[in-house]
Design a protein around this motif. Structure first.
Motif: not given
Length: 166
Positions: A55, A73, A76, A78, A94, A96-97
């Motif tokens: 993070n 997040k 996830v 980062e 990130s 996240e996808t």
């Protein structure tokens, strides 16, 4: 318990200075200072092979007593924080996808907007000194440049491949 610290080494003399010392354990990685010198932005947590523990946080030395989560997040990763030369935008990576992509958020009010810059994977964001371009490496190992138009609502022009990394 062991403290987490960020050091600065002065060029020429080699003298070291503690810039930040946190009492909670853990490693501080990828630390950078904001252009105005008021913020120290850094990544904490997660080994390269582990997922979901990295993070991006920040702290204003001498103002904040604990780090402020900037992009954190749950579940996830980062990482790879890069601040624009004017200090108004934070680019980062990130997953996240489901794959690493480049995103940009306002700084320090990171919850007030988000733009996905890469569309084919992304690593290693770096701002041009002018702040008008953002460079990154895409998922096919191409060096890509995205033109940037600032203002209240950030806009990115057509991405261009500059060259392929070998």
């Amino acid at each position: 318990s062991e403290a987490a610290m960020v050091f600065r080494v002065h060029a020429g003399t080699g003298d070291t200075e503690i810039v930040l010392k946190l009492t909670d354990p853990g490693t501080i990685n990828e630390a950078l200072r904001s252009p105005d010198g008021r913020w120290l932005v850094f990544r904490r947590g997660g080994a390269q092979a582990a997922s979901g523990g990295r993070n991006i946080s920040g702290i204003r030395p001498g103002v904040d007593s604990t780090p402020v989560p900037l992009v954190a997040k749950p579940g996830v990763d980062e990482s790879a924080a890069a601040l624009s030369p004017d200090g108004k935008w934070l680019a980062y990576v990130s997953n996240e996808t489901g794959r690493d992509e480049i995103y940009v958020r306002p700084f320090p009010a990171t919850d007030s907007g988000k733009w996905q810059v890469s569309t084919n994977g992304g690593q290693a964001p770096l701002w041009a000194h002018s702040g008008r371009e953002l460079f990154f490496v895409d998922g096919e190992r191409n060096m890509v440049v995205a033109p940037v138009q600032g203002g209240a609502a950030l806009q990115f022009g057509a991405r261009r491949i500059l060259f392929t990394l070998v």
